[in-house]
Motif scaffolding. Structure first.
Motif, mmCIF file in Angstrom:
data_model
loop_
_atom_site.group_PDB
_atom_site.id
_atom_site.type_symbol
_atom_site.label_atom_id
_atom_site.label_comp_id
_atom_site.label_asym_id
_atom_site.label_seq_id
_atom_site.Cartn_x
_atom_site.Cartn_y
_atom_site.Cartn_z
ATOM 1 N N ALA A 319 0.902 -1.276 0.002
ATOM 2 C CA ALA A 319 -0.005 -0.135 0.153
ATOM 3 C C ALA A 319 0.861 1.312 -0.235
ATOM 4 N N GLY A 320 2.147 1.345 -0.003
ATOM 5 C CA GLY A 320 3.006 2.351 0.150
ATOM 6 C C GLY A 320 3.262 3.032 1.432
ATOM 7 N N ILE A 321 2.769 2.405 2.596
ATOM 8 C CA ILE A 321 3.091 2.878 3.943
ATOM 9 C C ILE A 321 4.711 3.134 4.215
ATOM 10 N N ASP A 322 4.928 4.367 4.830
ATOM 11 C CA ASP A 322 6.259 4.701 4.979
ATOM 12 C C ASP A 322 6.939 4.294 6.360
ATOM 13 N N ARG A 323 6.027 4.347 7.567
ATOM 14 C CA ARG A 323 6.318 3.968 8.841
ATOM 15 C C ARG A 323 5.134 3.573 9.637
ATOM 16 N N LEU A 324 5.476 2.461 10.420
ATOM 17 C CA LEU A 324 4.506 1.823 11.359
ATOM 18 C C LEU A 324 4.809 2.213 12.811
ATOM 19 N N ILE A 325 3.942 3.269 13.529
ATOM 20 C CA ILE A 325 4.277 3.689 14.628
ATOM 21 C C ILE A 325 3.359 2.730 15.596
ATOM 22 N N CYS A 326 4.224 1.573 16.347
ATOM 23 C CA CYS A 326 3.477 0.544 16.791
ATOM 24 C C CYS A 326 3.653 0.621 18.544
ATOM 25 N N SER A 327 2.516 0.060 19.029
ATOM 26 C CA SER A 327 2.281 0.244 20.476
ATOM 27 C C SER A 327 2.305 -1.353 20.827
ATOM 28 N N PRO A 328 3.276 -1.860 21.458
ATOM 29 C CA PRO A 328 2.950 -3.389 22.174
ATOM 30 C C PRO A 328 2.017 -3.527 22.677
ATOM 31 N N VAL A 329 1.158 -4.377 22.892
ATOM 32 C CA VAL A 329 0.067 -4.481 23.694
ATOM 33 C C VAL A 329 -0.019 -5.671 24.368
ATOM 34 N N HIS A 330 1.320 -6.270 24.704
ATOM 35 C CA HIS A 330 1.357 -7.560 25.634
ATOM 36 C C HIS A 330 1.637 -6.933 26.788
ATOM 37 N N VAL A 331 0.916 -7.525 27.881
ATOM 38 C CA VAL A 331 1.099 -7.221 29.280
ATOM 39 C C VAL A 331 2.632 -7.634 29.876
ATOM 40 N N ASP A 332 2.824 -8.765 29.348
ATOM 41 C CA ASP A 332 4.256 -9.144 29.811
ATOM 42 C C ASP A 332 5.438 -8.412 29.294
ATOM 43 N N ARG A 333 6.367 -8.191 30.087
ATOM 44 C CA ARG A 333 7.581 -7.139 29.449
ATOM 45 C C ARG A 333 8.483 -7.937 28.444
ATOM 46 N N GLY A 334 8.614 -9.373 28.766
ATOM 47 C CA GLY A 334 9.313 -10.137 27.778
ATOM 48 C C GLY A 334 8.764 -10.226 26.690
ATOM 49 N N GLU A 335 7.416 -10.298 26.381
ATOM 50 C CA GLU A 335 6.710 -10.558 25.212
ATOM 51 C C GLU A 335 6.685 -9.194 24.583
ATOM 52 N N GLN A 336 6.475 -7.876 25.115
ATOM 53 C CA GLN A 336 6.754 -6.924 24.595
ATOM 54 C C GLN A 336 7.966 -6.599 23.711
ATOM 55 N N LEU A 337 9.166 -7.116 24.549
ATOM 56 C CA LEU A 337 10.355 -6.904 23.862
ATOM 57 C C LEU A 337 10.718 -7.921 22.591
ATOM 58 N N HIS A 338 10.280 -9.063 22.627
ATOM 59 C CA HIS A 338 10.041 -10.217 21.771
ATOM 60 C C HIS A 338 9.353 -9.735 20.528
ATOM 61 N N THR A 339 8.152 -8.817 20.871
ATOM 62 C CA THR A 339 7.563 -8.231 19.773
ATOM 63 C C THR A 339 8.332 -7.028 18.878
ATOM 64 N N LEU A 340 8.860 -6.422 19.656
ATOM 65 C CA LEU A 340 9.784 -5.197 19.203
ATOM 66 C C LEU A 340 11.023 -5.869 18.139
ATOM 67 N N GLN A 341 11.486 -6.909 19.162
ATOM 68 C CA GLN A 341 12.721 -7.581 18.130
ATOM 69 C C GLN A 341 12.124 -8.231 16.875
ATOM 70 N N ARG A 342 11.088 -8.891 16.992
ATOM 71 C CA ARG A 342 10.670 -9.528 15.633
ATOM 72 C C ARG A 342 10.233 -8.388 14.645
ATOM 73 N N LEU A 343 9.356 -7.464 15.004
ATOM 74 C CA LEU A 343 9.035 -6.464 14.036
ATOM 75 C C LEU A 343 10.398 -5.871 13.468
ATOM 76 N N ALA A 344 11.364 -5.684 14.030
ATOM 77 C CA ALA A 344 12.423 -5.065 13.460
ATOM 78 C C ALA A 344 12.943 -6.013 12.304
ATOM 79 N N ALA A 345 12.976 -7.168 12.686
ATOM 80 C CA ALA A 345 13.543 -8.101 11.712
ATOM 81 C C ALA A 345 12.451 -8.534 10.575
ATOM 82 N N LEU A 346 11.181 -8.293 10.790
ATOM 83 C CA LEU A 346 10.284 -8.475 9.735
ATOM 84 C C LEU A 346 10.348 -7.342 8.767
ATOM 85 N N THR A 347 10.720 -5.972 9.084
ATOM 86 C CA THR A 347 10.447 -4.901 8.434
ATOM 87 C C THR A 347 11.714 -4.232 8.020
ATOM 88 N N GLY A 348 12.864 -4.809 8.356
ATOM 89 C CA GLY A 348 14.259 -4.542 7.785
ATOM 90 C C GLY A 348 14.550 -5.021 6.291
#
Length: 348
Positions: A319-348
């Motif tokens: 769709a030509g989107i330039d940036r995703l401004i993301c809010s991790p919504v897991h309650v667990d901090r470990g799961e939040q950090l997992h989401t950030l790391q995997r997002l970076a890998a998927l969008t790089g």
């Protein structure tokens, strides 16, 4: 095409605050996120949070999503932005929006009529101040600087900003406001975003704005704000997304004026939004939550397994989107950090 990634801290009390926010922002910075964004409504303010983060980070850009126009005069916004930009070594990004009538008039005491005309002028004044080409003399419909007939004099910023043009984003979801973003802004931040409904909902309004401003699609960074959870406790993550939507449909406006309910109608979820709003405003908040189906979560967030999120990210690229401004919504901090790391890998 690599998608830029932003981390949305949101509001204190909903998103992370204090040292928790620093931990998450530093994790995003280490993972390669391009930016971190703070919000304000009638609690924590954007300026204080971003100035504090400027001292605790090194490379990540710092964005306002958003600085509310009724919260401060345009000169105060320009001063704050130029100051944070200098303190951070050129990492600040403005984000503006007029809020809604309930907050503008109930909290800030600022009349709401003509919100986007006021926002247009606000951006003009901020850019004039940051450009520092001479004393500020702006005589518009909404802002007169200096005030005519008084003792004020035309002034200019009394220090040299690091940059004479700092990017300006607009937070907008309505037809005319999106047109204005396409006409004048460096970037656009839509909240409550469906990539599948993107073109049908906003395409013609973006094109109208580009034509009015003599611009093209390449001149605007489209940066939707999304809630994200990769793997982990999916049901808990979906519940967080639903709770946020309940608040937007039920509490962020009145029966007469609610921009998010209006947008839900355009996404094909009008009956859901109307029912959620009715139950919420009748005091039945549990019923409002129960009326929220999983389908609306799937349409407006990135919650799923890594494979499911990867597939949806491809739709954003297409769709030509330039940036995703993301809010991790897991309650667990470990799961939040997992989401950030995997997002970076998927969008790089």
């Amino acid at each position: 095409m690599a998608l830029k990634l932003g981390l949305n801290l949101g509001y204190w009390g909903i998103g992370p605050a204090g040292e928790d926010a620093v931990e998450v922002v530093k994790a995003a910075e280490a993972a390669g996120f391009e930016s971190a964004w703070a919000a304000e409504s009638y609690g924590s303010d954007v300026v204080s949070v971003l100035a504090w983060l400027a001292a605790r980070t090194e490379t990540i850009n710092l964005g306002a999503a958003i600085m509310q126009v009724p919260a401060r005069p345009p000169a105060a916004a320009a001063m704050a932005g130029a100051t944070i930009d200098k303190l951070s070594g050129g990492r600040f990004m403005f984000g503006f929006g007029p809020s809604g009538p309930q907050v503008s008039e109930g909290w800030y005491g600022v009349p709401y009529p003509k919100p986007w005309g006021r926002t247009r002028e606000y951006v003009e004044v901020v850019r004039e101040i940051v450009a520092r080409e001479g004393p500020l003399d702006h005589q518009g419909e909404h802002y007169q600087l200096p005030l005519p007939g008084g003792e004020g004099k035309a002034l200019k910023l009394n220090f040299h900003p690091l940059r004479d043009r700092i990017p300006v984003f607009l937070g907008a979801i309505g037809r005319k406001s999106v047109e204005l973003a396409a006409e004048i802004a460096d970037g656009w931040i839509p909240i409550f975003f469906s990539v599948d409904a993107f073109e049908d909902t906003w395409g013609e309004h973006l094109e109208a704005g580009f034509a009015k401003g003599g611009r093209s699609r390449a001149d605007l960074e489209v940066s939707p704000s999304l809630q994200v959870a990769i793997d982990g406790d999916q049901e808990a993550a979906k519940s967080v997304v639903k709770a946020g939507l309940v608040l937007y449909f039920g509490g962020m406006g009145s029966k007469k004026t609610n921009f998010y309910v209006d947008l839900a109608h355009r996404f094909g979820f009008g009956e859901v939004a109307d029912e959620v709003q009715r139950r919420f405003q009748d005091g039945d908040r549990d019923g409002a939550f129960q009326a929220m189906p999983d389908e609306i979560v799937e349409a407006t967030s990135l919650v799923g397994t890594e494979a499911e999120v990867a597939e949806r990210i491809e739709r954003f690229r297409e769709a030509g989107i330039d940036r995703l401004i993301c809010s991790p919504v897991h309650v667990d901090r470990g799961e939040q950090l997992h989401t950030l790391q995997r997002l970076a890998a998927l969008t790089g």
